[in-house]
Structure formats: structure tokens, C-alpha cells
Enzyme design. Structure first.
Site, PDB file in Angstrom:
ATOM      1  N   GLU A 166       0.800  -1.234   0.000  1.00  0.00           N
ATOM      2  CA  GLU A 166       0.000   0.000   0.000  1.00  0.00           C
ATOM      3  C   GLU A 166       0.834   1.287   0.000  1.00  0.00           C
ATOM      4  O   GLU A 166       0.836   2.043   0.989  1.00  0.00           O
ATOM      5  CB  GLU A 166      -0.924   0.039   1.220  1.00  0.00           C
ATOM      6  CG  GLU A 166      -2.044  -0.942   1.184  1.00  0.00           C
ATOM      7  CD  GLU A 166      -2.939  -0.847   2.431  1.00  0.00           C
ATOM      8  OE1 GLU A 166      -2.853   0.150   3.173  1.00  0.00           O
ATOM      9  OE2 GLU A 166      -3.725  -1.768   2.650  1.00  0.00           O
ATOM     10  N   GLU A 354      -5.185  -8.352   0.863  1.00  0.00           N
ATOM     11  CA  GLU A 354      -5.720  -7.984   2.183  1.00  0.00           C
ATOM     12  C   GLU A 354      -7.198  -7.690   2.055  1.00  0.00           C
ATOM     13  O   GLU A 354      -7.621  -6.999   1.124  1.00  0.00           O
ATOM     14  CB  GLU A 354      -5.063  -6.715   2.754  1.00  0.00           C
ATOM     15  CG  GLU A 354      -3.745  -6.917   3.424  1.00  0.00           C
ATOM     16  CD  GLU A 354      -3.223  -5.637   4.089  1.00  0.00           C
ATOM     17  OE1 GLU A 354      -4.035  -4.799   4.543  1.00  0.00           O
ATOM     18  OE2 GLU A 354      -1.984  -5.500   4.144  1.00  0.00           O
TER      19      GLU A 354
HETATM   20  O1  IFM Z   1      -3.329  -2.924   9.408  1.00  0.00           O
HETATM   21  C1  IFM Z   1      -3.383  -2.391   8.125  1.00  0.00           C
HETATM   22  C2  IFM Z   1      -2.277  -2.962   7.259  1.00  0.00           C
HETATM   23  O2  IFM Z   1      -1.026  -2.756   7.801  1.00  0.00           O
HETATM   24  C3  IFM Z   1      -2.323  -2.323   5.882  1.00  0.00           C
HETATM   25  N1  IFM Z   1      -3.638  -2.399   5.315  1.00  0.00           N
HETATM   26  C4  IFM Z   1      -4.750  -1.978   6.130  1.00  0.00           C
HETATM   27  C5  IFM Z   1      -4.702  -2.692   7.471  1.00  0.00           C
HETATM   28  C6  IFM Z   1      -5.919  -2.288   8.329  1.00  0.00           C
HETATM   29  O3  IFM Z   1      -5.919  -0.927   8.587  1.00  0.00           O
END
Ligand code: IFM
Length: 443
Positions: A166, A354
Site C-alpha cells: 500500500e 488484504e
Molecule cells: O493494518 C493495516 C495494514 O497494515 C495495511 N492495510 C490496512 C490494514 C488495516 O488498517
């Protein structure tokens, strides 16, 4: 829902990040990261906590990998802490740090869990931050050196690699809003970081191509549908610029499409950081794109000097259920971002790297009845299946996250895990959602 509907080759995994779970912040020769510095500063984290101990994964990795396998997952995504393996960011390699990741990889393989490695999930060595960090173009060389070390160390056993996690989050929240490490609020430092990260995508992917024969090379991007908050031309302009900021600025340069300057005029200042030849050097042939999806965003026409408009997390509490973070639960948005990413015609495969939800979980005896999280996963997996059935080549899904963990500026107040962590004792308790996955994956 049946796991078999996703096909035999589908990757079912859990995702984690080094700083959020490892702890051992200064053990065995590890150098400090920007997150160590940031959390040790007063009033940066809502509950005044840090990742010093976190889930103590550094010492408990074998049990946690066993738990991953026991829940039925065939893959585990984890990140490498750059300062654990190179304490000063460049130069000397810390063999004890490398040995740790060697052990994690071997443990995964011994349990039938495929390791998926992310090279950068936000914990830059502090020594490099002291030299300007992502704002200094020298980061291209520093990053290439680090990726070479990791590819040489793990490339014989790890086939799946993600260069970044990200970029949008760590550059915008860390360099623009100042709410994440390194805590800067500098629009021009932000722009420099964006460009250097995009170039480092190409540097990292290039090193992996050279050093990992047969490597499966991708990166992961935060993606989110952006919606206007009204119907006037100014609302639509705001929507277009927020969409360019969130969904295009980190994807399109690597596809050779340049920066979306028309939609987001602030990007015209990027010229200050672009060198001759960057337009070619920045291009990457990805094997897959990692799609990270949580919610949709709204784009209020809120003018910010220089910058444009401000994207915000959705907050439509009248119509949609929210997580404890206040994020709208919108499974249809996952379908939309997969469809849009596929629309570029440039990603041979998509993997959801994710997806998950935070709720205020309560431990009741030995159980955590997180019914709403089960509903969240059912609905989002249905969206993935719909995408797959419509011909979108998505072939993996990673739940965020295996364990409750350190949620950055929120500290430990929000819980995202399939497994509850009692931080006082480090005891792990599988939540109902973890049992639900075990049931799903065993059928
Ligand atoms: O915890 C984070 C992760 O590190 C990156 N993506 C979003 C998650 C939730 O906020």
C-alpha cells in the site's frame, strides 16, 4: 459457500506485517525503524502503545505458522523488517535477522503453507530516514541493495514476492497527514516520495527477476471506489481528483501511463522530481497485482491549497453497517476494484492480498463470538467468486489478519484477527471467524 467453487489452485492465505506482530524491536542486532522512533515519541499512538512486543511473533512464529496451517490456510503473507536484516539500511547485513526469516520460511514450508513475502510494509530503517528517507532519490540504490540481499537469502524457497504494501497509505499518512511514521506534513516531500516509491517498484521487481528464477512478482495496492457527495460539477471534479489520488497515482506510472495530471493537477509539480528516462525506468511487467480492499471513500469538495480535494473514508451510517473503525461494509466495492484493475488489461492475475474488518471483540470464556466478521468474510468472498465467475482472473485471497495486532496510530484498540490475542499473556484464542474458515477450508 464452498471453497471448492474457487477452484483447486486457489490460494487461501492470511496476511501479516513485521512491525505489527514481531516485537523484539531491538533484539539480535536489529536496527531502529521509523516506527520505533515514532511510537517512542509522546502522543503519537492513541493508546500510547508501540510495537516493541506486539504479538511476540519473533519468538512464537512456529506456533503461529502451525495455527495458520491448522485453520486450513495454504499460504501466509508476511513482510520483512528491513532494519532487522540491514540495521543501517545499507552496508552491513545482520545474519541473525536473516536467520529469523529463514526459520519462518522453513517452518511455513514444513507445514505446507506457501510463504508470500512483502519487502516493504512501512518500517524504513531510521538510519535512512536520517538521510531523507523516501524523499531522497538515493533510496533507489538503498532499496535495490536491500532487495538483492533478501532475494539471495530466500529466493531459493520463496516464489511469491510483493515489492510494496500500500504505497498510498505510507506516503499519504506518513508524509502528508503526519499521523504515521515518520510524522511529516510536507506536500512536496510527499510528491518526491510518491515518485521514488514508484521507481523503487521497478528497481525491486527488476532485482527479483534477475535473482529469483521462476519468481511470481507483484506488489500490493490499496484500492477503493470513490464516490461524489453531490451532483454538481464541483462534486464530480472532486471525485475525479480523489480517484486519481487513491486509485491511479501508484498504478498507472508502472504501466507506462504516466501520472494522472489532468484529473489531479497537483501532480504537475512532480516534474521537479522526474529525471530524463524515468518514464521508461518506472515501467514494470507485473505477474500479479495484489488488491487490498476495505471500504469505499467519499470525495467531499473540500479545497486544500495546492492540493485539490480530500478523500475521506465512507461514513454512511444511515444506510450501511460500519466496522469499529467507522468504515462502511461494502462487499460490492471489492468486485468493483477487481473489475477495474482487470480493465487495464495489464495484470495477468489478481490476488486479494488484504481484506478484513475490525470489531470490538469480547473474550467470553474461551470463545470470541465475532458473528459480524463471519458475515463480512462471507459477503466479500461471494464478491470474489462473482468476479472469478465473470472471467476476472483472481486466484487468491488473504484475510487481514491472522492475529489481532498493532494497528498503527490506533494502537491495540482495534482488532482485525481471526485469532484473538490476549496481550498480557500472549495467549491465542481462535475466534468464531477462525473456526468458520477452518470449516470452510476443510470441506
Ligand atoms: O493494518 C493495516 C495494514 O497494515 C495495511 N492495510 C490496512 C490494514 C488495516 O488498517
Amino acid at each position: 459457500m464452498r471453497a471448492s467453487a474457487f477452484g483447486g489452485g486457489f490460494t487461501w492465505g492470511v496476511a501479516t506485517a513485521a512491525y505489527q506482530i514481531e516485537g523484539a524491536w531491538d533484539e539480535d542486532g536489529k536496527g531502529p525503524s521509523i516506527w520505533d522512533t515514532f511510537t517512542h515519541r509522546r502522543r503519537t499512538i492513541k493508546d500510547r502503545s508501540s510495537g516493541d512486543v506486539a504479538c511476540d511473533f519473533y519468538h512464537r512464529y512456529a506456533d503461529d505458522v502451525a495455527l495458520t496451517a491448522d485453520l486450513g490456510f495454504n499460504a501466509k503473507r508476511f513482510s520483512i523488517s528491513w532494519p532487522r536484516v540491514m540495521p543501517a539500511g545499507t552496508g552491513a547485513v545482520n545474519q541473525r535477522g536473516l536467520d529469523f526469516y529463514d526459520r519462518v520460511v522453513d517452518e511455513c514450508l514444513a507445514r505446507g503453507v506457501d510463504p508470500w513475502v512483502t519487502l516493504y510494509h512501512w518500517d524504513l530503517p531510521q538510519a535512512l530516514q536520517d538521510r531523507g528517507g523516501w524523499t531522497n532519490r538515493d533510496v533507489l540504490g538503498w532499496f535495490g541493495e536491500y532487495v538483492s540481499v533478501m532475494a539471495a537469502a530466500l529466493g531459493d524457497r520463496v516464489k511469491h514476492w510483493m515489492v510494496f504494501n500500500e504505497p498510498l497509505s505510507f506516503t499519504s499518512i506518513g508524509q502528508l497527514l503526519g499521523l504515521h511514521a515518520p510524522g511529516k506534513r510536507n506536500p512536496f516531500g510527499f510528491l518526491a516520495s510518491v515518485h521514488h516509491v514508484n521507481l523503487c517498484q521497478a528497481v525491486g521487481a527488476g532485482v527479483l527477476r534477475d535473482l529469483v528464477p521462476g519468481g511470481d512478482i507483484g506488489t500490493s495496492q490499496y484500492l477503493s471506489p470513490v464516490v461524489a457527495t453531490g451532483t454538481t460539477p464541483i462534486h464530480h471534479k472532486a471525485e475525479r481528483s480523489a480517484d486519481a489520488f487513491v486509485n491511479r497515482m501508484f498504478i498507472e506510472p508502472n504501466l507506462g501511463l504516466g501520472y494522472p495530471v489532468d484529473a489531479f493537477p497537483f501532480l504537475r509539480f512532480m516534474e521537479r522530481y522526474e529525471h530524463d528516462g524515468d518514464d521508461k525506468a518506472i515501467v514494470v511487467d507485473w505477474d500479479f497485482l495484489g488488491v487490498q480492499y476495505y471500504t469505499r471513500l467519499k470525495a467531499p469538495p473540500l479545497p486544500i491549497p495546492y492540493f485539490g480535494t480530500a478523500p475521506m473514508f465512507g461514513h454512511d451510517w444511515k444506510r450501511f453497517e460500519l466496522t469499529s473503525f467507522g468504515w462502511e461494509i461494502r462487499p460490492d466495492g471489492l468486485y468493483d476494484v477487481l473489475q477495474r484493475a482487470h480493465g487495464y488489461g495489464r495484470f495477468p492475475r489478481l490476488v486479494v492480498t488484504e481484506n478484513g474488518a475490525s470489531f470490538n471483540d469480547v473474550l467470553a470464556g474461551d470463545r470470541v463470538h465475532d458473528r459480524r466478521r463471519i458475515g463480512f468474510y462471507e459477503d466479500h468472498l461471494a464478491a470474489v467468486l462473482r468476479a472469478k465467475n465473470d472471467g476476472i482472473p483472481v486466484d487468491g485471497y488473504f484475510a487481514w489478519s491472522l492475529l489481532d495486532n498493532f494497528e498503527w496510530a490506533e494502537g491495540y484498540r482495534t482488532r482485525f484477527g481471526l485469532v484473538y490475542v490476549d496481550y498480557a499473556t500472549q495467549r491465542r484464542i481462535v475466534k468464531d471467524s477462525g473456526h468458520w474458515f477452518r470449516e470452510l477450508l476443510s470441506r
